[in-house]
Design an enzyme around this catalytic site. Sequence first.
Site, PDB file in Angstrom:
ATOM      1  N   LYS A 162      69.107 -17.600 -48.119  1.00 10.91           N
ATOM      2  CA  LYS A 162      69.328 -17.650 -49.700  1.00 10.91           C
ATOM      3  C   LYS A 162      70.241 -18.801 -49.151  1.00 10.91           C
ATOM      4  O   LYS A 162      70.457 -19.639 -47.668  1.00 10.91           O
ATOM      5  CB  LYS A 162      70.101 -16.273 -49.277  1.00 10.91           C
ATOM      6  CG  LYS A 162      71.018 -16.558 -50.753  1.00 10.91           C
ATOM      7  CD  LYS A 162      69.591 -15.356 -51.586  1.00 10.91           C
ATOM      8  CE  LYS A 162      69.590 -15.379 -53.145  1.00 10.91           C
ATOM      9  NZ  LYS A 162      69.260 -13.805 -53.534  1.00 10.91           N
ATOM     10  N   ASP A 193      69.571 -17.771 -59.087  1.00 12.19           N
ATOM     11  CA  ASP A 193      70.059 -16.602 -58.792  1.00 12.19           C
ATOM     12  C   ASP A 193      71.007 -16.481 -59.437  1.00 12.19           C
ATOM     13  O   ASP A 193      71.387 -16.649 -60.829  1.00 12.19           O
ATOM     14  CB  ASP A 193      70.988 -16.471 -57.251  1.00 12.19           C
ATOM     15  CG  ASP A 193      71.229 -14.860 -56.617  1.00 12.19           C
ATOM     16  OD1 ASP A 193      70.621 -14.068 -56.815  1.00 12.19           O
ATOM     17  OD2 ASP A 193      72.821 -14.491 -56.651  1.00 12.19           O
TER      18      ASP A 193
END
Length: 449
Positions: free
Chosen positions: A130, A170
């Site tokens: 991430k 995201d």
Amino acid sequence: MSMHLDEKLEPIYQEVLARNPGEMEFHQAVREVLESLGPVLVKHPEYAHHKIIERICEPERQIIFRVPWQDDKGQVHINRGFRVEFNSALGPYKGGLRFHPSVYLGIIKFLGFEQIFKNSLTGMPIGGGKGGSDFDPKGKSDDEIMRFCQSFMTELYRHIGEHTDVPAGDIGVGGREIGYMFGQYKRITNRWEAGVLTGKGLNWGGSLVRTEATGYGSVFFVDEMLKARKDSFEGKTCLVSGSGNVAIYTIEKIHELGGKCIACSDSNGVIYDEKGLDLNLIQRLKEVERRRIKDYTQYRKHAVYKEAGNIWEVPCQVAMPSATQNEINGKDAKTLVKNGCIAIGEGANMPTTPEGVKVFLDAQIAYGPGKAANAGGVATSALEMQQNAQRDSWDFDYTEQRLRKIMKGIHELCYDTAIEYGCPGNYVVGANIAGFIKVADAMVAFGVV
Ligand code: NDP
Ligand code: 2IT
């Protein structure tokens, strides 16, 4: 309030606390997984011998970098960029980029940690990672967004690649940002390397259904949970928090399956529309004009806007948190259950606090945790990677069928694993254990690396 940890796991958790001070969200995500793993260590003593859990809790690589950029007035700003390459046992690191002012290492690590198990559950060959930045995209011009994305990629490009690490979107990162980043990657590397990013535009290597995939997939997951209880979305009153990418396509698919969404939100307030949300209007306001959800009432006069309202106070049967972490606390969870909520599907990552999760599990309602319920987004990213590797593109219906099948498979895997470990109906245990075992077995096979 929190569950007791197995005596083998408690020292591992204490070590995580000591090594990662102040990273509350990361602690929370680790603890939630460890709480499920006690019985796994009994069945698989080899995992303890190989220190698999200790290794999984330590990212393979953590990259933190400076992102300088200039605004439209020529002022210089400095943000911080992150990429945490958490685990590559099952494939290249895969996971989104989040641009939000709240971003710091603890948030990126919680998201990267969750991503390992989520990606494992999809059955696709993808590891967990991430990244993101504390950059706030709100109120920025297109040019400012472009300059920021270019600066961000000017450092990130050296760490990523189709076989190494494949970022996507995201919070705060959608098609526009992926475009600017892909363009900069291509320019710096002189490679037209489609597989380096997912969520691309449709005429430059993107996949149909990727935009819709997280929302659609979450609804498919809830549909499977309802089916397992001989129920369906038909006629159900639903809440969907947020009004971004995940929320929008969650609302669309709920309406397709016969449910009725009556409320959504943004970080300023809540919209309540008893006649059912007008999705075209929300899409125009949020996707096209990038406005606040408050403006909904200018076009739907009967709808009510509540500044700083709490969406979970609206009575519903199905709730799908699709905004951010820890948006449902213990009190909210009690309110939902008391008002007749029978199913929760987490479109967001870790949207429910540990107190809230306990309320849902104790009430034995259908509770689909994020790492299972929202895995359709990353699964469709993996389908995008497949199409890129084949230099092919599939049609919408075929790609959606693939997504539907993957979500059904994830549901079945979590459902069966929960039964195997003596907790029928507990998708938290099912998802954590099933996701973990696949990664753990690969790590054992690789030796001490
Ligand atoms: P978007 O940026 O498109 O939308 C985010 C929405 O959530 C906005 O309505 C935003 O409101 C709201 N929100 C964000 N942060 C906060 C906050 N701190 N407090 C209150 N509201 C907030 O992001 P996505 O829809 O892509 O992501 C939503 C969630 O889904 C995240 O948890 C993400 O990690 C998760 N997710 C996303 C996937 C994807 O493919 N995009 C895949 C799997 C999970 P505002 O505009 O006011 O900030
Ligand atoms: O949380 C997630 O799974 C995402 N933001 C999507 C990641 C991806 O690589 O598509």
